[in-house]
Design an enzyme around this catalytic site. Structure first.
Site, PDB file in Angstrom:
ATOM      1  N   PRO A  87       0.844  -1.202   0.000  1.00 26.80           N
ATOM      2  CA  PRO A  87       0.000   0.000   0.000  1.00 26.80           C
ATOM      3  C   PRO A  87       0.876   1.247   0.000  1.00 26.80           C
ATOM      4  O   PRO A  87       1.957   1.265   0.605  1.00 26.80           O
ATOM      5  CB  PRO A  87      -0.780  -0.133   1.306  1.00 26.80           C
ATOM      6  N   CYS A  88       0.408   2.291  -0.672  1.00 23.46           N
ATOM      7  CA  CYS A  88       1.322   3.384  -1.006  1.00 23.46           C
ATOM      8  C   CYS A  88       0.778   4.758  -0.654  1.00 23.46           C
ATOM      9  O   CYS A  88       1.203   5.764  -1.231  1.00 23.46           O
ATOM     10  CB  CYS A  88       1.632   3.334  -2.497  1.00 23.46           C
TER      11      CYS A  88
END
Length: 358
Positions: A87-88
């Site tokens: 996840p970013c």
């Protein structure tokens, strides 16, 4: 699907609803397991990727020996691929809640622990472009560790990374992402070959037999098809009715005091994609987890007075029409779709690793 080549295996960390896993499987790679903290992804992941086990776990707390003990994964397996598409939110340009997004900052380093322990033949990473230039990025630390572990670097061609646009790899979407492929084997790696043919919105969702006209708030009677769209407020319906078909923007009602939002008064040159319609004959904009909402980007249907449906968003992410999203929640389905690695890009990377050309 290309017949599975038992030589190549993979573990998909941060697998979500299975976009990368599905793509690799389409390339004939045996994905043994997918790992994700999101329990809502489990049923969707496993029903579309039969035989691949979903591990609902927090990677920061998962023992390093877990895959050895539960899946008989060996250390130094030349044909093993570890995928780390973490996840970013922290590195995203649209990050909104800083404290919450900070929890995603170092996830790549937790993935690194498993790479260091198992030393798979190949490592794949996908993330937002911001990971390359954010002042707090951990990317350089990760790249140095790969080099230390024998995965090479740009100079010897055994570790390549760049910002790529998914529209050049068969995905009908202008989606720029950081992509990395590395190997510790004595061979060079490369990105898939770029395609000259850019897939458009019309080619993807313009078939009204597959995607029949619906209204905002419509719920599909066939839950597996999931051609359902979010309900819109009356004023947003009015805004869309005023927005020209095929790429129109909110500037169409910039002089209407009833429709123009207060925050956009005097700002005709800012955020003009918001409340806009998609263009029929261009790729879609980046499909985010908020693609159901016209207030979060150019997510208005090209000619119908609604936002995109779940099935349309999935198609623009290159999920096949029969991919099943096992949830009753539009928000959950949109999250699984928007967070996914487009399966078509995963398929092409898988074929490239195997040395298969199309």
């Amino acid at each position: 699907m290309i017949p599975s080549d038992s030589r190549y295996k993979a573990v998909d960390f941060f697998c979500g609803g299975g976009g990368m896993t599905y793509g690799l499987r389409q390339a004939g790679i045996n994905v043994i397991a997918g790992v994700d903290l999101d329990a809502d992804a489990k049923e969707t992941y496993e029903i579309n990727n039969p035989g691949t086990k979903f591990v609902n776990a927090d990677i920061t707390k998962l023992p390093l020996t877990y895959f050895m003990e539960n899946f008989d994964i060996k250390v130094n397996d030349d044909n093993m691929i570890f995928v780390g598409c973490s996840p970013c939110q922290f590195y995203s340009l649209i990050r909104s809640v800083k404290d919450k997004s900070r929890a995603t900052k170092d996830l790549l380093l937790h993935f690194q622990r498993f790479v260091e322990y198992y030393r798979p033949g190949y490592v794949l990473v996908e993330n937002v472009p911001g990971i390359m230039n954010n002042k707090e990025t951990i990317l350089n630390e990760f790249l140095q560790k790969l080099d230390d572990l024998g995965y090479g670097n740009r100079e010897n061609g055994r570790c390549i990374y760049d910002v790529v646009n998914m529209q050049n790899y068969g995905v009908p979407q202008n989606r720029r992402r950081f992509s990395l492929i590395a190997t510790r084997l004595n061979k060079k790696v490369s990105f898939p070959e770029r395609t000259d043919k850019i897939q458009t919105v019309r080619e993807t969702i313009g078939n009204y037999q597959l995607y029949p006209p619906i209204q905002a708030g419509s719920k599909d009677s066939n839950p597996l098809r999931f051609h359902s769209a979010k309900q819109l407020s009356p004023i947003n319906i009015r805004r869309l009715k005023k927005t020209p078909h095929n790429g129109g923007t909110r500037l169409a009602y910039k002089d209407d005091p009833e429709l123009l939002l207060e925050c956009y008064k005097g700002k005709n040159h800012y955020f003009t994609d918001v409340y806009g319609r998609l263009f029929w004959d261009k790729p879609a904009p980046t499909i985010t987890t908020k693609f159901l909402s016209i207030s979060n980007g150019r997510f208005g249907h090209p000619e119908q007075d609604r936002g995109l449906s779940i099935r349309e968003g999935a198609a623009l992410q290159s999920f096949p029409y029969d991919y099943k999203f096992k949830t009753d929640s539009l928000i959950t389905a949109a999250r699984l779709i928007g967070n996914a690695v487009p399966p078509e890009y995963g398929r092409r990377i898988g074929l490239t690793i195997k040395g298969v050309t199309e």
